[in-house]
Scaffold this active site. Structure first.
Site, mmCIF file in Angstrom:
data_model
loop_
_atom_site.group_PDB
_atom_site.id
_atom_site.type_symbol
_atom_site.label_atom_id
_atom_site.label_comp_id
_atom_site.label_asym_id
_atom_site.label_seq_id
_atom_site.Cartn_x
_atom_site.Cartn_y
_atom_site.Cartn_z
ATOM 1 N N TRP B 197 -111.903 -54.057 83.327
ATOM 2 C CA TRP B 197 -112.770 -52.813 82.478
ATOM 3 C C TRP B 197 -113.359 -53.692 81.014
ATOM 4 O O TRP B 197 -112.809 -54.059 80.651
ATOM 5 C CB TRP B 197 -111.883 -51.833 82.205
ATOM 6 C CG TRP B 197 -112.267 -50.421 81.429
ATOM 7 C CD1 TRP B 197 -113.373 -49.988 81.993
ATOM 8 C CD2 TRP B 197 -111.865 -50.094 80.195
ATOM 9 N NE1 TRP B 197 -113.767 -49.015 80.834
ATOM 10 C CE2 TRP B 197 -112.569 -48.729 79.878
ATOM 11 C CE3 TRP B 197 -110.620 -50.337 79.466
ATOM 12 C CZ2 TRP B 197 -112.373 -48.077 79.096
ATOM 13 C CZ3 TRP B 197 -110.274 -49.316 78.339
ATOM 14 C CH2 TRP B 197 -111.496 -48.267 78.187
ATOM 15 N N ASP B 278 -102.156 -51.013 82.568
ATOM 16 C CA ASP B 278 -103.237 -50.163 82.323
ATOM 17 C C ASP B 278 -103.128 -49.076 83.435
ATOM 18 O O ASP B 278 -103.260 -49.503 84.674
ATOM 19 C CB ASP B 278 -104.271 -50.611 81.976
ATOM 20 C CG ASP B 278 -105.321 -49.584 81.399
ATOM 21 O OD1 ASP B 278 -106.594 -50.041 81.157
ATOM 22 O OD2 ASP B 278 -105.026 -48.349 81.536
ATOM 23 N N LYS B 314 -108.688 -39.004 84.333
ATOM 24 C CA LYS B 314 -109.566 -38.871 85.641
ATOM 25 C C LYS B 314 -108.349 -38.072 86.746
ATOM 26 O O LYS B 314 -108.862 -37.271 87.243
ATOM 27 C CB LYS B 314 -109.333 -40.207 86.512
ATOM 28 C CG LYS B 314 -110.449 -40.987 85.989
ATOM 29 C CD LYS B 314 -110.369 -41.737 84.829
ATOM 30 C CE LYS B 314 -111.482 -42.903 84.558
ATOM 31 N NZ LYS B 314 -111.054 -43.346 83.113
#
Lengths: 408, 469
Positions: B197, B278, B314
């Site tokens: 990311w 993560d 999300k």
């Protein structure tokens, strides 16, 4: 000894499934327990106290006559309007444009030329703390040789913020215990003696923790001296509206500096004046030379925010823009802010009256001279500890008390 | 980038230094300047009036108008969030936003989960106050989030060996952990997957933590370079921090298999590294919250100390509420307590205490069995829609592409994203010619794709892949 060792190894083997796994030694051996935060830790201790008569006058959160937290009517109404209607898409990195727009009007003036000329770089921030931290990081990145001058005393977290941002700190004299007022001569001295072009942290109104503010004339003198020295003024304005009851009046120091042509920075917070404490809504603004520079500065502020939290939380921002964007709700808010401020001003008067009635020979004028939600009592740390251990009254060890009138 | 920032800083420093010098020079011999009369005889807007008059006052206004921040250049647009901005500016009706990882319905509208609406309604009815949360956040949220991650009956939780602090979604949680690493392991490195990311590097840079990369994505197979990954983790200095994506790797969508996870745990253990997870997509990868946490649980079951960042952006659609958590799994309750206190000490000068709204939503949803059940169903629905879209895209590509290229990686990849294998020039073509917005590393967010648009996207990919190099 052998039994004890056997017992402890049996205990260890219960918690660890893989033989030889790193069980005893932890990564975190060198991590000492942190001291409790001097302000927020007071609430922690208060919550842990089982005594029924306990009182928390530590953290700066407004309470009603029953000692209960207050949610403003205008806020409740805003929440009703936004509930279920809004999706929660990411805000832009700079936050809610609408909310920032309204917030700048409060600080710079409804019809500010700086807003019209788009000269202000502004981003939504995580309340006042986040605004100060973003500015401190920005200062470190773009003026790495600079220092920050912080008043004595100040809100404890200011020191943490600039320290974690790795900006060296200096202090300037502010409070005079003998008079319980402003040490203006010393302040001006320190302003004069600082190297040209120094960065100064100022409390726009309702200085925390002392409640002592410069007069208008004194602000003008400070501003003038800043011009002579080419200093940069960064205003922390956490109590606009809350101090006098009139947001315009509370922004006077800032307006004086703006009129004098200073290009300032401002941290604004809605924690107190809109009661949005836990929503973490605020704004950081930096006045620039022109629109182009404002865009560049804003882009850099966003660049600092992105690796800290990406983009700011929406809920509180929506409340603010709903309230300030609707003329009726805004009027209601102004009324409610005045009620809160008046209540505190009334408490100050009542306290002073009572102290004088009790026959105290000391002067209690400072109680009504000081402004804002705190009383800088002059109690020593030992006296504070006594208040807590004997009377279950929780306050910060610098003797700062939040005004509170119990219903008794 | 670091060196250009330094030179900017010194440029602006010298600019303002010379501004104040000229002020001093002009003040010499002009005794009247600087007197208090200066301000009292002038009305509000002083600057323009000054310029019209005395020489000395002009130079003073020049000093006033010279900004401290002269040499500050415009920062580049964020490579991910900047995509949405560019998309918004595009007026073409065929435009498609496959940039940021935000879930969209088939109609390509943002989606507020029904359980979230219900939770918010409950909260509104209760009329909850807005008091400051403690620095570590909402206790009910912290409990719920740790249990969601590890399972409520996990020994780690029962033994209080986990330090959980509410954070500003994934970003904020990662940043807190990065700051902890910098403070207590100065000089220790973090290893990031290649690719990862985009914001990971920014976070560790700004936190002052050095990083390097481990091989991850193999462009030849459009799959995992497992040998390379293991070799690079082995080669890192003992005691490094290995950043792992718990599930649904971003941007590739390629996850290790359970057997591969075991081997990764082996080598991390062998090198005395610490695993740093993560977890931004728990529930979104397979549709099952528990299954998506299996990598983390595997490591925890082996008694390893871990760092885990979580996000509810999300999986609960709470993007803009900024709700997540940083968890540090320690070998003892006592260590966990110390670590938690230091995480708080790092958070206080960043934002004092975290925002309350998102935390309450999560606590209400997870804490109520009925709402929790509904959430699981909605989670499956969202993950299911993405799986359907993957299938349709694959089918469209295979139907159109007669070159024999194998597009099946689209089906093998998991989560919101697909790493198409398109290079920068090809990605630019997607945008410039086809108005398909994506990140320049070739990542598309399938969450922003509808079944209806699959054909169009397939055409765009075909054109970019075969006709642009």
């Amino acid at each position: 000894m052998a039994i004890r060792m056997a017992a402890s190894s049996r205990i260890l083997s219960c918690t660890v499934t893989v033989p030889g796994a790193r069980s005893m030694s932890s990564w975190w051996k060198s991590v000492e327990p942190a001291a409790k935060d001097p302000i927020l830790g007071v609430t922690e201790a208060f919550l842990a106290d089982p005594n029924p008569d306990k009182v928390n006058v530590g953290v700066g959160a407004y309470r009603d006559d029953n000692g209960k937290p207050v949610v403003l009517e205008c806020v409740r109404e805003a929440e009703r309007r936004i509930s279920g209607n809004m999706n929660m898409e990411y805000l832009p990195m700079g936050g809610s444009l609408k909310m920032v727009e309204e917030t700048l009007k409060l600080a710079y003036g409804e019809t500010s030329e700086f807003i019209n000329d788009k000269r202000i770089a502004a981003v939504q921030s995580l309340s006042g703390t986040g605004a100060c931290r973003l500015f401190a990081d920005f200062q470190k990145r773009f003026r790495p040789d600079s220092q920050i001058y912080i008043p004595v005393p100040t809100w404890a977290n200011h020191h943490n913020i600039w320290r974690d941002a790795l900006v060296p700190q200096r202090t300037y004299r502010y409070y005079l215990p003998e008079t319980r007022g402003l040490d203006f001569a010393a302040l001006m001295d320190d302003v004069k003696n600082a190297p040209n072009g120094s960065f100064f942290l100022m409390h726009a109104c309702a200085h925390n923790p002392t409640g002592v503010d410069p007069t208008e004339e004194q602000w003008r003198e400070i501003s003038n001296q800043f011009k002579v020295k080419g200093h940069f003024a960064f205003f922390d304005m956490a109590y606009q509206g809350f101090a006098s009851g009139d947001p315009e009046r509370d922004a006077k120091s800032i307006r004086i500096f703006l009129d004098d042509g200073h290009m300032i920075g401002i941290a604004q917070s809605y924690a107190k004046n809109m009661g949005l404490y836990g929503q973490r809504v605020g704004c950081l603004s930096v006045l620039c030379e022109d629109e182009k520079q404002a865009m560049a500065v804003k882009s850099q502020l966003q660049q600092l925010a992105r690796p800290m939290y990406s983009n700011p939380p929406v809920h509180g921002a929506l409340i603010v823009s709903t309230v300030l964007g609707d003329s009726d709700l805004k009027k209601l808010w102004l009324k409610e802010v005045k009620v809160m401020a008046d209540r505190i001003i009334g408490m100050r008067a009542a306290l002073r009256e009572n102290l004088e009635k009790l026959g105290s020979t000391l002067s209690w004028q400072h109680v009504t001279d000081q402004i804002g939600m705190f009383c800088y009592s002059g109690l020593t740390p030992e006296q504070v500890d006594h208040m807590t251990s004997e009377y279950h009254i929780y306050m910060t060890r610098n003797g700062r008390i939040r005004y509170y009138l119990p219903d008794a | 980038m670091a060196s250009s920032m330094l030179s900017l800083a010194s440029a602006s420093a010298s600019a303002s230094a010379s501004a104040s010098l000229s002020l001093q020079e002009n003040l010499k011999g002009k005794v009247k300047l600087g007197s208090v009369h200066f301000t009292s005889c002038l009305p509000g807007k002083t600057n323009s009036i000054i310029k019209a008059n005395h020489f000395g006052r002009i130079s003073m206004s020049v000093a006033l108008n010279a900004s401290r921040f002269e040499g500050i250049a415009m920062a580049p647009p964020d490579p991910i969030l900047g995509v949405s901005e560019a998309f918004r500016a595009d007026t073409d009706e065929k435009k498609l936003n496959l940039g940021v990882g935000a879930y969209r319905t088939e109609e390509l509208h943002p989606y507020v989960l029904k359980v979230v609406k219900k939770a918010e309604q409950l909260m509104l009815e209760r009329g909850e106050n807005k008091e400051y949360l403690p620095i570590e956040g909402l206790a009910a949220f912290n409990k719920a989030t740790a249990e969601l991650l590890l399972g409520a009956d996990n020994p780690v939780i029962k033994e209080s060996r986990i330090a959980t602090v509410q954070g500003l979604s994934g970003t904020g949680s990662l940043r807190l952990a990065a700051a902890l690493v910098e403070r207590y392991f100065p000089g220790s490195k973090v290893l990031l997957s290649s690719p990862t990311w985009g914001n990971h590097k920014n976070i560790f840079n700004d936190a002052g933590v050095p990083w390097s990369e481990y091989r991850y994505y193999d462009p030849k197979t459009v799959g995992l370079d497992f040998e390379g990954m293991i070799a690079d983790i082995k080669a890192a200095p003992d005691g490094s921090f290995i950043l792992l994506h718990g599930c649904a790797h971003n941007p590739t969508g390629i996850d290790p298999t359970p057997e591969q996870w075991e081997k990764i745990a082996d080598v991390i253990h062998e090198k005395n590294h610490i695993a740093f997870f993560d977890v931004a997509y728990q529930g979104f990868a397979s549709g099952s919250l528990d299954e998506d946490a299996s990598s983390v649980r595997l490591f925890a079951a082996r008694g390893m100390e871990l760092i885990v960042a979580q996000s509810y952006s999300k999986n609960l659609g709470l993007y803009a509420e900024r709700i997540g958590a940083i968890n540090v799994v320690c070998s003892s309750a006592e260590a966990a307590s110390r670590v938690k206190s230091q995480l708080k000490r790092l958070a206080r000068p960043m934002y004092s205490n975290p925002p309350v709204h998102g935390a309450r939503v999560v606590a209400n949803v997870v804490g109520d069995p009925a709402l929790f059940g509904e959430w699981k169903a909605e989670m499956e629905m969202m993950a299911g829609r993405i799986k359907n879209v993957r299938q349709k895209l694959y089918d469209s590509l295979m139907a159109k592409d007669k070159s024999g290229k194998d597009w099946s990686f689209i089906l093998k990849q998991i989560g919101m994203f697909s790493f198409t294998g398109l290079n920068k020039a090809q990605s630019d073509n997607m945008t410039n010619k086809w108005h398909v917005y994506m990140t320049k590393d070739g990542r598309i967010s399938l969450a922003g794709l509808s079944l209806a648009k699959c054909e169009y996207l397939a055409d765009a990919i075909m054109d970019s892949y075969h006709n642009v190099s």
